[in-house]
Design a protein around this motif. Structure first.
Motif, PDB file in Angstrom:
ATOM      1  N   GLU A   1       0.816  -1.218   0.000  1.00 19.00           N
ATOM      2  CA  GLU A   1       0.000   0.000   0.000  1.00 19.00           C
ATOM      3  C   GLU A   1       0.850   1.269   0.000  1.00 19.00           C
ATOM      4  O   GLU A   1       0.317   2.373  -0.116  1.00 19.00           O
ATOM      5  N   LYS A   2       2.159   1.114   0.120  1.00 17.89           N
ATOM      6  CA  LYS A   2       3.050   2.271   0.145  1.00 17.89           C
ATOM      7  C   LYS A   2       3.912   2.298  -1.102  1.00 17.89           C
ATOM      8  O   LYS A   2       4.180   1.271  -1.721  1.00 17.89           O
ATOM      9  N   SER A   3       4.347   3.502  -1.443  1.00 19.82           N
ATOM     10  CA  SER A   3       5.251   3.671  -2.574  1.00 19.82           C
ATOM     11  C   SER A   3       6.653   3.930  -2.049  1.00 19.82           C
ATOM     12  O   SER A   3       6.851   4.267  -0.878  1.00 19.82           O
ATOM     13  N   PHE A   4       7.630   3.776  -2.914  1.00 16.97           N
ATOM     14  CA  PHE A   4       9.008   4.067  -2.536  1.00 16.97           C
ATOM     15  C   PHE A   4       9.265   5.561  -2.693  1.00 16.97           C
ATOM     16  O   PHE A   4       8.767   6.205  -3.616  1.00 16.97           O
ATOM     17  N   ALA A   5      10.054   6.101  -1.787  1.00 18.47           N
ATOM     18  CA  ALA A   5      10.366   7.531  -1.826  1.00 18.47           C
ATOM     19  C   ALA A   5      11.262   7.824  -3.017  1.00 18.47           C
ATOM     20  O   ALA A   5      12.155   7.034  -3.349  1.00 18.47           O
ATOM     21  N   PRO A   6      11.058   8.942  -3.680  1.00 20.24           N
ATOM     22  CA  PRO A   6      11.950   9.319  -4.780  1.00 20.24           C
ATOM     23  C   PRO A   6      13.359   9.586  -4.264  1.00 20.24           C
ATOM     24  O   PRO A   6      13.546   9.971  -3.108  1.00 20.24           O
TER      25      PRO A   6
ATOM     26  N   ALA B   1      17.719   7.994   5.881  1.00 22.11           N
ATOM     27  CA  ALA B   1      18.251   9.018   4.981  1.00 22.11           C
ATOM     28  C   ALA B   1      18.825   8.354   3.742  1.00 22.11           C
ATOM     29  O   ALA B   1      18.915   7.117   3.645  1.00 22.11           O
ATOM     30  N   LEU B   2      19.208   9.195   2.798  1.00 17.40           N
ATOM     31  CA  LEU B   2      19.867   8.724   1.585  1.00 17.40           C
ATOM     32  C   LEU B   2      21.361   8.586   1.850  1.00 17.40           C
ATOM     33  O   LEU B   2      22.023   9.541   2.253  1.00 17.40           O
ATOM     34  N   TYR B   3      21.877   7.379   1.641  1.00 16.81           N
ATOM     35  CA  TYR B   3      23.311   7.159   1.715  1.00 16.81           C
ATOM     36  C   TYR B   3      23.804   6.821   0.313  1.00 16.81           C
ATOM     37  O   TYR B   3      23.444   5.792  -0.249  1.00 16.81           O
ATOM     38  N   LYS B   4      24.577   7.738  -0.256  1.00 15.73           N
ATOM     39  CA  LYS B   4      25.050   7.604  -1.636  1.00 15.73           C
ATOM     40  C   LYS B   4      23.875   7.394  -2.588  1.00 15.73           C
ATOM     41  O   LYS B   4      23.936   6.580  -3.518  1.00 15.73           O
ATOM     42  N   GLY B   5      22.793   8.131  -2.333  1.00 11.08           N
ATOM     43  CA  GLY B   5      21.636   8.108  -3.210  1.00 11.08           C
ATOM     44  C   GLY B   5      20.636   7.019  -2.955  1.00 11.08           C
ATOM     45  O   GLY B   5      19.624   6.936  -3.650  1.00 11.08           O
ATOM     46  N   VAL B   6      20.866   6.141  -1.965  1.00 13.16           N
ATOM     47  CA  VAL B   6      19.963   5.027  -1.663  1.00 13.16           C
ATOM     48  C   VAL B   6      19.342   5.258  -0.293  1.00 13.16           C
ATOM     49  O   VAL B   6      20.062   5.480   0.691  1.00 13.16           O
ATOM     50  N   LEU B   7      18.018   5.194  -0.213  1.00 12.98           N
ATOM     51  CA  LEU B   7      17.327   5.403   1.046  1.00 12.98           C
ATOM     52  C   LEU B   7      17.550   4.192   1.959  1.00 12.98           C
ATOM     53  O   LEU B   7      17.275   3.052   1.574  1.00 12.98           O
ATOM     54  N   CYS B   8      18.028   4.447   3.177  1.00 13.23           N
ATOM     55  CA  CYS B   8      18.400   3.369   4.094  1.00 13.23           C
ATOM     56  C   CYS B   8      17.902   3.674   5.506  1.00 13.23           C
ATOM     57  O   CYS B   8      17.771   4.834   5.897  1.00 13.23           O
TER      58      CYS B   8
END
Length: 349
Positions: free
Chosen positions: A113-118, A258-265
């Motif tokens: 039911e959720k989307s991934f964050a941009p 947060a984004l670590y090297k562009g990947v949400l973690c």
């Protein structure tokens, strides 16, 4: 001509004046041969194969470290170095390996039911910060930490208890209690300092993390250890925020999303006095991160979901921190193991 030379050599050898020389040469050769045979049959000393450097460094490290450097983990490692790996009995060794436990109820890690964050570089909104309600949340719903502590393997329990007794023997009951409280306070100060650095960086939109943030005394080494990691963190979405898995019935507090090297973690900060270069050195920390990922994806307070994790081990001496990235596949594997631990906790209750 050749016959002439040969006759000259024979004559030279058999001259009476050279007999003593020949006798001396033969005696020398005999002694050399005898000595060589003596060395070749001498028994090899059983101590010649001992790695003296290995054990001298071990004794030096054990005797030179402060008491605070002794942990259940390095006690286990020292046992392996001194005595070797545990050898099972012949009856146990001949048995086929038992199959890995599977969770009784398979629950998805992701939320359909959720989307991934941009993957934007900067997150314009303020980071989520849901405070843990001690009266309402604690007691009724178990925490991830409590579940992992109460479902430790017998081996982990053994080394933890042995470490505790060793520390009490050296520090006393009150000294060990004070030591544990100091460790807890230092951990809180470190997490608060990292939080201030990230918020300052995000608000100022600077590329020099920690430049304007105040560093509490005693944790300068840990903060210097992670500065190269903070350079790669952007788009902070949550800091010290509670996550709740309503269906599975557990909660936790994520250090950072947060984004670590562009990947949400989901990011978990750890401190250590000993090097932990491999993910296996972090013991149950990957299970903790996977549990947080699943709870965040299930929690209605967050309108996004995460599938990656990051464990950052900061060192008190300021040496560069180790970053253990957990891909979506790896998080899923630890998620299944977390479900098994959750089943064990439920059975014990």
């Amino acid at each position: 001509m050749h016959f002439y030379r040969l006759s000259r050599y024979v004559a030279l050898v058999w001259e009476p004046t050279n007999c003593s020389v020949i006798t001396a040469l033969l005696s020398c050769c005999t002694r050399t041969f005898s000595t060589t045979r003596t060395f070749s049959v001498r028994k090899k000393s059983p101590y010649s194969s001992v790695d003296s450097d290995r054990y001298s460094s071990l004794v030096k490290s054990v005797s030179s470290h402060r008491v605070s450097a002794q942990t259940p983990e390095n006690l286990e490692e020292q046992d392996v170095q001194l005595y070797g790996p545990v050898v099972k009995s012949s009856t146990t060794a001949n048995r086929p390996p038992s199959p890995a436990k599977l969770p009784k109820t398979i629950h998805p890690l992701l939320n359909q039911e959720k989307s991934f964050a941009p993957g934007e570089s900067y997150y314009e909104g303020a980071p989520d910060r849901i405070i843990l309600q001690r009266g309402q949340d604690r007691g009724a719903v178990p925490s991830v930490t409590r579940i992992l502590q109460q479902t430790m393997s017998p081996e982990q329990q053994f080394f933890l208890e042995r470490w505790r007794k060793k520390m009490i023997a050296q520090l006393g009951e009150e000294g060990f209690k004070e030591y544990s409280q100091n460790l807890f306070r230092q951990g809180k100060l470190f997490h608060t300092a990292v939080e201030n650095v990230l918020l300052t960086t995000q608000e100022a939109d600077t590329t020099d993390p920690g430049q304007e943030a105040e560093v509490p005394a005693g944790i300068e080494g840990c903060l210097n250890s992670i500065r190269h990691v903070l350079d790669d963190i952007r788009g902070v979405r949550a800091i010290e925020s509670r996550v709740l898995h309503d269906k599975l019935g557990y909660l936790g507090i994520v250090d950072c999303v947060a984004l670590y090297k562009g990947v949400l973690c989901v990011i978990d900060w750890k401190t250590s006095e000993r090097s932990k270069p491999f993910l296996s050195n972090t013991y149950d920390n990957p299970l903790q991160v996977a549990a947080y990922v699943g709870a965040l994806n299930s929690d209605v307070n967050y309108n996004y979901q995460v599938e990656n994790g990051l464990i950052v081990v900061a060192y008190k001496d300021g040496s560069p921190a180790h970053c253990h990235r957990m891909s979506s596949e790896l998080v899923l594997q630890y998620w299944e193991r977390w479900l098994v631990r959750l089943d064990e906790y439920t059975e014990k209750k």
